[in-house]
Write a protein that holds these residues in place. Structure first.
Motif, PDB file in Angstrom:
ATOM      1  N   UNK A  77     -35.813  -6.245   6.519  1.00  0.00           N
ATOM      2  CA  UNK A  77     -35.355  -6.635   5.186  1.00  0.00           C
ATOM      3  C   UNK A  77     -33.933  -6.190   4.900  1.00  0.00           C
ATOM      4  N   UNK A  78     -33.227  -7.030   4.166  1.00  0.00           N
ATOM      5  CA  UNK A  78     -31.949  -6.611   3.588  1.00  0.00           C
ATOM      6  C   UNK A  78     -32.263  -5.804   2.331  1.00  0.00           C
ATOM      7  N   UNK A  79     -31.280  -5.100   1.834  1.00  0.00           N
ATOM      8  CA  UNK A  79     -31.477  -4.346   0.594  1.00  0.00           C
ATOM      9  C   UNK A  79     -31.856  -5.275  -0.555  1.00  0.00           C
ATOM     10  N   UNK A  80     -31.288  -6.477  -0.584  1.00  0.00           N
ATOM     11  CA  UNK A  80     -31.584  -7.428  -1.655  1.00  0.00           C
ATOM     12  C   UNK A  80     -33.023  -7.937  -1.572  1.00  0.00           C
ATOM     13  N   UNK A  81     -33.555  -8.086  -0.359  1.00  0.00           N
ATOM     14  CA  UNK A  81     -34.901  -8.606  -0.196  1.00  0.00           C
ATOM     15  C   UNK A  81     -35.989  -7.558  -0.253  1.00  0.00           C
ATOM     16  N   UNK A  82     -35.625  -6.296  -0.100  1.00  0.00           N
ATOM     17  CA  UNK A  82     -36.600  -5.216  -0.043  1.00  0.00           C
ATOM     18  C   UNK A  82     -37.610  -5.242  -1.195  1.00  0.00           C
ATOM     19  N   UNK A  83     -37.194  -5.416  -2.463  1.00  0.00           N
ATOM     20  CA  UNK A  83     -38.180  -5.433  -3.549  1.00  0.00           C
ATOM     21  C   UNK A  83     -39.196  -6.572  -3.437  1.00  0.00           C
ATOM     22  N   UNK A  84     -38.767  -7.722  -2.948  1.00  0.00           N
ATOM     23  CA  UNK A  84     -39.679  -8.859  -2.784  1.00  0.00           C
ATOM     24  C   UNK A  84     -40.761  -8.511  -1.775  1.00  0.00           C
ATOM     25  N   UNK A  85     -40.363  -7.931  -0.646  1.00  0.00           N
ATOM     26  CA  UNK A  85     -41.322  -7.619   0.409  1.00  0.00           C
ATOM     27  C   UNK A  85     -42.251  -6.487  -0.005  1.00  0.00           C
ATOM     28  N   UNK A  86     -41.728  -5.492  -0.692  1.00  0.00           N
ATOM     29  CA  UNK A  86     -42.581  -4.409  -1.177  1.00  0.00           C
ATOM     30  C   UNK A  86     -43.607  -4.947  -2.170  1.00  0.00           C
ATOM     31  N   UNK A  87     -43.205  -5.848  -3.053  1.00  0.00           N
ATOM     32  CA  UNK A  87     -44.131  -6.440  -4.018  1.00  0.00           C
ATOM     33  C   UNK A  87     -45.220  -7.254  -3.316  1.00  0.00           C
ATOM     34  N   UNK A  88     -44.912  -7.795  -2.141  1.00  0.00           N
ATOM     35  CA  UNK A  88     -45.896  -8.562  -1.365  1.00  0.00           C
ATOM     36  C   UNK A  88     -46.783  -7.666  -0.515  1.00  0.00           C
ATOM     37  N   UNK A  89     -46.542  -6.343  -0.536  1.00  0.00           N
ATOM     38  CA  UNK A  89     -47.389  -5.407   0.182  1.00  0.00           C
ATOM     39  C   UNK A  89     -46.810  -4.841   1.470  1.00  0.00           C
ATOM     40  N   UNK A  90     -45.604  -5.243   1.846  1.00  0.00           N
ATOM     41  CA  UNK A  90     -44.982  -4.706   3.051  1.00  0.00           C
ATOM     42  C   UNK A  90     -44.580  -3.257   2.821  1.00  0.00           C
ATOM     43  N   UNK A  91     -44.710  -2.457   3.874  1.00  0.00           N
ATOM     44  CA  UNK A  91     -44.342  -1.046   3.833  1.00  0.00           C
ATOM     45  C   UNK A  91     -43.483  -0.738   5.055  1.00  0.00           C
ATOM     46  N   UNK A  92     -42.711   0.355   5.017  1.00  0.00           N
ATOM     47  CA  UNK A  92     -41.931   0.720   6.211  1.00  0.00           C
ATOM     48  C   UNK A  92     -42.847   0.843   7.430  1.00  0.00           C
ATOM     49  N   UNK A  93     -42.361   0.364   8.558  1.00  0.00           N
ATOM     50  CA  UNK A  93     -43.145   0.316   9.787  1.00  0.00           C
ATOM     51  C   UNK A  93     -42.625   1.316  10.806  1.00  0.00           C
ATOM     52  N   UNK A  94     -43.513   1.809  11.659  1.00  0.00           N
ATOM     53  CA  UNK A  94     -43.090   2.712  12.726  1.00  0.00           C
ATOM     54  C   UNK A  94     -42.304   1.971  13.803  1.00  0.00           C
ATOM     55  N   UNK A  95     -42.254   0.646  13.745  1.00  0.00           N
ATOM     56  CA  UNK A  95     -41.456  -0.149  14.676  1.00  0.00           C
ATOM     57  C   UNK A  95     -40.035  -0.366  14.155  1.00  0.00           C
ATOM     58  N   UNK A  96     -39.724   0.154  12.984  1.00  0.00           N
ATOM     59  CA  UNK A  96     -38.486  -0.195  12.296  1.00  0.00           C
ATOM     60  C   UNK A  96     -38.782  -1.403  11.433  1.00  0.00           C
ATOM     61  N   UNK A  97     -38.012  -1.628  10.428  1.00  0.00           N
ATOM     62  CA  UNK A  97     -38.289  -2.748   9.532  1.00  0.00           C
ATOM     63  C   UNK A  97     -39.499  -2.457   8.673  1.00  0.00           C
ATOM     64  N   UNK A  98     -40.233  -3.521   8.323  1.00  0.00           N
ATOM     65  CA  UNK A  98     -41.394  -3.397   7.451  1.00  0.00           C
ATOM     66  C   UNK A  98     -42.566  -4.130   8.083  1.00  0.00           C
ATOM     67  N   UNK A  99     -43.779  -3.711   7.720  1.00  0.00           N
ATOM     68  CA  UNK A  99     -44.967  -4.350   8.257  1.00  0.00           C
ATOM     69  C   UNK A  99     -46.018  -4.531   7.184  1.00  0.00           C
ATOM     70  N   UNK A 100     -46.934  -5.470   7.416  1.00  0.00           N
ATOM     71  CA  UNK A 100     -48.026  -5.754   6.492  1.00  0.00           C
ATOM     72  C   UNK A 100     -49.267  -6.053   7.309  1.00  0.00           C
ATOM     73  N   UNK A 101     -50.350  -5.293   7.065  1.00  0.00           N
ATOM     74  CA  UNK A 101     -51.648  -5.609   7.642  1.00  0.00           C
ATOM     75  C   UNK A 101     -52.412  -6.401   6.599  1.00  0.00           C
ATOM     76  N   UNK A 102     -52.906  -7.563   6.965  1.00  0.00           N
ATOM     77  CA  UNK A 102     -53.721  -8.377   6.073  1.00  0.00           C
ATOM     78  C   UNK A 102     -55.169  -8.262   6.493  1.00  0.00           C
ATOM     79  N   UNK A 103     -56.047  -8.786   5.697  1.00  0.00           N
ATOM     80  CA  UNK A 103     -57.468  -8.793   6.031  1.00  0.00           C
ATOM     81  C   UNK A 103     -57.834 -10.163   6.551  1.00  0.00           C
ATOM     82  N   UNK A 104     -58.740 -10.235   7.512  1.00  0.00           N
ATOM     83  CA  UNK A 104     -59.171 -11.542   8.009  1.00  0.00           C
ATOM     84  C   UNK A 104     -59.709 -12.404   6.880  1.00  0.00           C
ATOM     85  N   UNK A 105     -59.406 -13.697   6.948  1.00  0.00           N
ATOM     86  CA  UNK A 105     -59.923 -14.621   5.958  1.00  0.00           C
ATOM     87  C   UNK A 105     -61.352 -14.992   6.333  1.00  0.00           C
ATOM     88  N   UNK A 106     -62.145 -15.310   5.342  1.00  0.00           N
ATOM     89  CA  UNK A 106     -63.551 -15.643   5.607  1.00  0.00           C
ATOM     90  C   UNK A 106     -63.672 -17.038   6.182  1.00  0.00           C
TER      91      UNK A 106
END
Length: 106
Positions: A77-106
């Motif tokens: 993420x860029x600094x400008x995009x960071x709030x959008x991604x955080x609001x969508x549930x992304x968090x800092x990742x151990x790979x660098x950048x941000x990551x999001x784990x979702x749940x399997x859909x039914x």
């Protein structure tokens, strides 16, 4: 894999867009087949910022990998995009950048 757009029809400005694809890595306990989704190039025209377009793009991009059984999505993420991604549930990742784990859909 996917590249949604807002606007961009003939005579209309391109308002927002982004892209997602699948990357392949060594398997890990939380993604046993090694597949990860990756989001990139998410942009919104300055005149249309603050209207929820980027969030709709992000939600649509995350839905596609989730729908095909990929439940880890990354981005840088860029600094400008960071709030959008955080609001969508992304968090800092151990790979660098941000990551999001979702749940399997039914």
């Amino acid at each position: 894999m996917r590249c949604p757009v807002v606007g961009g029809a003939p005579g209309e400005p391109l308002v927002a867009t982004g892209m997602a694809w699948v990357t392949y890595h060594l398997p890990r306990s939380r993604y046993t087949d090694g597949r990860r989704g990756y989001l990139d190039g998410i942009v919104t025209d300055d005149a249309f910022r603050g209207q929820g377009h980027a969030r709709r793009i992000v939600d649509g991009l995350v839905a596609r990998p989730n729908g095909i059984g990929i439940h880890y999505v990354q981005l840088h993420a860029s600094a400008a995009g960071d709030p959008v991604y955080k609001a969508a549930g992304f968090v800092p990742s151990h790979f660098g950048g941000m990551g999001l784990f979702t749940h399997p859909t039914a």
